[in-house]
Design an enzyme around this catalytic site. Structure first.
Site, PDB file in Angstrom:
ATOM      1  N   LYS B  44       0.852  -1.189   0.000  1.00 29.45           N
ATOM      2  CA  LYS B  44       0.000   0.000   0.000  1.00 29.45           C
ATOM      3  C   LYS B  44       0.894   1.248   0.000  1.00 29.45           C
ATOM      4  CE  LYS B  44      -3.834   2.417   1.563  1.00 29.45           C
ATOM      5  NZ  LYS B  44      -5.133   2.546   0.911  1.00 29.45           N
ATOM      6  N   CYS B 133      -3.553   7.563  -8.628  1.00 28.18           N
ATOM      7  CA  CYS B 133      -4.782   7.767  -7.852  1.00 28.18           C
ATOM      8  C   CYS B 133      -5.526   9.021  -8.307  1.00 28.18           C
ATOM      9  CB  CYS B 133      -4.455   7.849  -6.377  1.00 28.18           C
ATOM     10  SG  CYS B 133      -4.070   6.227  -5.714  1.00 28.18           S
ATOM     11  N   LYS B 171       3.643   3.203 -12.415  1.00 28.13           N
ATOM     12  CA  LYS B 171       2.223   2.846 -12.534  1.00 28.13           C
ATOM     13  C   LYS B 171       1.448   4.010 -13.131  1.00 28.13           C
ATOM     14  CE  LYS B 171      -1.686   0.962  -9.913  1.00 28.13           C
ATOM     15  NZ  LYS B 171      -2.072   0.297  -8.648  1.00 28.13           N
TER      16      LYS B 171
END
Lengths: 439, 446
Positions: B44, B133, B171
């Site tokens: 995480k 995100c 990512k």
């Protein structure tokens, strides 16, 4: 050995007559409704005598519009909740579900329908309202499924409606004649109460209409009359001993059971005579009341029975044994004397010298209901067919006397609640058309 | 059979990794996952710890399927870095051969250098840069705010590469028009690998009583990041775009987005992924879901005769082409198997209302029939049919002819005017408009 212990309390009675189609909880309804394929020109809908838009109401349940689902159901069928519970769905909507064609369990349409309608009833949701009063009055004789359905429909069309009922309770055979494991008294009655509250028709109970004076009075006070009189008492067998104290008609037996529950006493050995659905019910109910030996006796073979297979299976599962090709010739205090029968070239013949006696304590005759011929013959112009069924126009349900309309068992000779509900609704439309157009 | 991978230098006993998300919030969860069969886990995201809201996830339920789509407004880790580092070390001690990748998201060059040093010291096998995100963190100039600015992304990857001694995975966010732009920027910045997709900016639904979007936080909501089975098609497409780009495909790609079953895994690998990352399926079913993925992957490889995943990685890529290269001479038509047909007539109404009026109802039967001359071979009926293998699409061309739009364009053989003779549907029969009002079903009348 009996499969069921004699019920000695209401609780035990309810356990012995556990509902065959219990109420779904919301999770069950969610998953079951999710399975519906939303077929085009859905076969379930076509199989329903009242043509309820089943795919629509199931979709509505699934999307959380349960009130809308109830409305969809009542739009087509004023006995939506009763039918959900008492309809032979396996041979109607559920029997037509396309899933059957790939051996997938059909959608439980009856239970979903019960889920939606009962929710609306319990929460007293408004699903219909009376039409603008048109100043006309209609009398309805008989507060059974056909009469009440006609009453509801007529109210939405603006008619004032008075219903005359011979018995103390409404819904006819729904409360008096259907097996208790299909619907209990509370559920049978609360739907009527719910609809009456929203639509405002009047029901006069304990008000049998059986004299020509009464009929004349009604005829002169109302603009139209709907005959939803159903059928009469159990028909006679025409054999010695059938008036004995150990003999009861199935209709009367079931009514007694529905009203008195565990307080009636069923003796240990019962013979039920007949091969129709009522015979199956009476046998099944005797067994559930704790009778030790219940025999279903039918004069033809198994294939000749009029009962649905699932009703017969239900009776067997309750511990009932069956006796085929046995025709009753006499009832005595000891039991029933039968003679063996056989089919010869399609005709049933007794086998000479084959008489035997089956000992029992109670004989239930489930040999059909008599027609209400004597009442109906008093109405001029109303024609009866040779089975004493009222002859009507199959679109308007108008009888030979234009002021009289009819529907339900008195017309169809004895069918399901759903047929009565449909015919009552159609007759109401017929009445409306006739009073508005004279045709 | 060997399921192990070497992903840009990160070794893992199998290609199944947990994506950086709530299931990888702690050493406890990751150890449990490794014990259940996962080969790797992306921790995480670490950074300056956040403060989260209560009520964090929302979902899209389709018919009786829960969480067909899923979104969240949870931020990166809210736990102190020291706790996470200690746990990384402990996990590596117990599972030295499993892949532990530290997902990172910080702001300044100094912070990047510092945190990279920390996770390397803790024993992480790799680093994943969270530029994806689309909620919360992007408001603070991180996450998708970086993924949407290729130049910024390239700069930050450059900073990272200055400090990184272990492999670096960048990512990417799918919230962008051309995924190759950030993909190329990451490669130019020197990344060792790419992973995608991060979540998609989303509102999963509105509460019909409070009029607030889910997940509702005290009467209000914010856009979340969307994932779960519903996003797989978007992920597969983006994966394919990167895997087909000659500059970008020099680095390996870890596929993410709605993976739940072995079929999903195989599809991602066929489009060029050499590791897969999973979050929603683990959040829905627990870590045990990997059993089905592993068993299915092994079965597939056995059936096809593959011994490693590299034997089939990217095998579908040559078959993904531009529309203009598709064969216009290919012709299929629908066929209904009357023995299987249940008579729902959904194919009929789907075709009549939603496609090309090429299915007719049969008098006295519930089995519809195909009107072949109208059938354009669109597949719709075979897609709506609820019966396994009942409606199949059958090839009608003999395979000898091949003509593409590209070839027709070059041959000046394409419609160019509004009423061109070459219009594809020019001789295709359609009913007269007024036919719509004839033969209506009773229940459809208004």
């Amino acid at each position: 050995m009996a499969e069921y212990k004699r019920p000695s309390s209401e609780l035990e009675f309810e356990a012995n007559f556990a509902q065959k189609k219990p109420l779904m909880n919301s999770t069950e309804a969610y998953y079951e409704s999710s399975r519906c394929l939303f077929c085009y020109d859905a076969p379930c809908m076509n199989a329903c005598p009242t043509h309820i838009d089943i795919p629509l109401f199931i979709k509505q349940i699934h999307t959380g519009n349960v009130e809308g689902a109830a409305k969809t159901i009542y739009d087509s069928n004023w006995m939506g909740n009763a039918c959900a519970k008492v309809c032979p769905t396996g041979v109607l909507c559920e029997g037509a579900c396309v899933y059957n064609n790939q051996h997938v369990k059909p959608i439980e349409i009856g239970r979903l329908q019960n889920y939606a309608t009962l929710a609306a009833i319990k929460q007293n949701k408004k699903i219909a309202e009376p039409g603008v009063p048109n100043g006309k009055k209609v009398a309805i004789i008989g507060a059974g499924p056909a009469g009440l359905s006609a009453a509801c429909e007529l109210r939405t069309l603006g008619y004032m409606v008075d219903v005359f009922e011979a018995k103390a309770k409404p819904t006819g055979l729904t409360v008096y004649g259907v097996a208790p494991y299909k619907i209990n008294n509370e559920e049978a009655l609360q739907e009527e109460e719910y609809l009456q509250k929203q639509l405002g028709y009047n029901v006069f109970y304990n008000k049998p209409i059986n004299t020509s004076e009464q009929l004349k009075e009604i005829e002169s006070s109302y603009d139209a009359v709907f005959l939803g009189v159903g059928l009469g008492t159990t028909a006679s067998l025409g054999i010695p001993g059938e008036d004995g104290s150990n003999v009861i008609g199935a209709v009367e037996f079931i009514e007694d059971l529905r009203m008195k529950h565990h307080t009636i006493k069923i003796p240990s050995r019962v013979v039920v005579i007949g091969g129709g659905n009522t015979a199956m019910d009476a046998a099944s109910e005797s067994a559930r009341m704790g009778a030790e030996k219940v025999t279903l006796a039918y004069r033809r073979d198994k294939a000749g029975m009029g009962a649905y297979k699932f009703e017969y299976d239900l009776a067997l599962s309750a511990g009932v044994t069956s006796l085929f090709n046995a025709s009753p010739v006499e009832i005595t205090a000891q039991g029933v004397k039968f003679i063996r029968t056989q089919e010869v070239n399609g005709k049933l013949e007794n086998i000479a010298g084959s008489e035997f006696t089956l000992e029992c304590d109670l004989v239930i005759k489930a040999t059909g209901q008599a027609k209400m011929g004597s009442l109906l013959k008093q109405i001029s112009g109303v024609q009866l067919d040779k089975s004493n069924r009222i002859v009507v126009n199959m679109e308007t349900y108008q009888t030979g006397n234009p002021k009289y309309f009819a529907g339900g068992d008195a017309v169809n000779g004895g069918a399901e609640v759903v047929n009565g509900a449909y015919e009552g609704k159609m007759a109401a439309k017929g009445i409306d058309k006739w009073l508005k157009t004279g045709k | 059979m060997d399921l192990s991978i070497n992903f840009a230098g990160i070794k893992s006993p199998n290609p199944f990794w947990l994506a950086s998300a709530p299931p990888t919030n702690s050493g406890y969860q990751i150890m449990k996952a490794f014990d259940a069969g996962w080969g790797g886990a992306v921790w995480k995201t670490l950074g300056v710890p956040v403060v989260n809201v209560s009520s964090r996830y929302g979902s899209v339920n389709y018919r009786n399927t829960r969480m067909a789509g899923f979104n969240n407004i949870e931020l990166i880790t809210d736990r102190p870095l020291a706790d996470n580092l200690r746990e990384i070390e402990e996990v590596k001690k117990y599972f030295p051969n499993h892949a532990v990748i530290a997902s990172l998201m910080v702001e300044t060059k100094e912070q990047w250098h510092a945190i990279i040093k920390d996770v390397q010291n803790a024993g992480a096998d790799g680093i994943e840069l969270n530029f994806g995100c689309p909620h919360g963190m992007c408001e603070r100039g991180m996450g998708s705010a970086v993924g949407q600015e290729p130049e910024v992304l390239q700069t930050i990857v450059g900073w990272v590469m200055e400090a990184a001694k272990i492999p670096v995975i960048t990512k990417l966010s799918p919230n962008i028009s051309h995924i190759t732009d950030p993909g190329l920027a990451a490669v130019k910045g020197g990344t060792d690998a790419i992973s995608l997709i991060n979540t998609i900016k989303s509102i999963v639904g509105i509460d019909l009583d409070t009029y607030a979007p889910y997940p509702v936080v005290d009467g209000k909501g914010s856009n979340g990041g969307y994932c779960g089975p519903a996003v797989k098609p978007i992920a597969l497409q983006m994966l394919r775009e990167l895997a087909c780009d000659k500059e970008i495909n020099k680095v390996p790609i870890s596929g993410i987005g709605g993976i739940e079953t072995w079929r999903d895994v195989v599809e991602f690998i066929l489009l060029g992924a050499t590791s897969v990352q999973v979050c929603t399926a683990a959040m829905h079913y627990g870590f045990g879901i990997v059993r089905e993925m592993e068993a299915g992957l092994i079965q597939f490889m056995k059936d096809k005769g593959y011994t490693t995943i590299y034997d089939f990685a990217g095998k579908a890529l040559p078959n993904v082409t531009e529309w203009k290269h598709l064969n216009l001479k290919h012709k299929v038509v629908a066929n209904i198997n009357p023995d299987k047909c249940v008579g729902c007539e959904l194919c009929y109404i789907a075709c009549d209302d939603g496609a090309h009026q090429a299915i007719g109802l049969t008098e006295g039967s519930r089995v519809p029939h195909i009107i072949e001359e109208n059938c354009v071979g669109c597949n719709l009926c075979s897609l709506v049919c609820p019966v396994e293998g009942c409606i199949t699409m059958q090839k009608r061309d003999d395979g000898t002819q091949h003509l593409t739009w590209d070839e027709r364009t070059k041959a000046n053989n394409i419609p160019v005017t509004f009423n061109d003779e070459l219009a594809g549907g020019r001789h295709h029969w359609v009913p007269a408009p007024v036919d719509a009002l004839k033969n209506k079903r009773k229940d459809m009348r208004r």
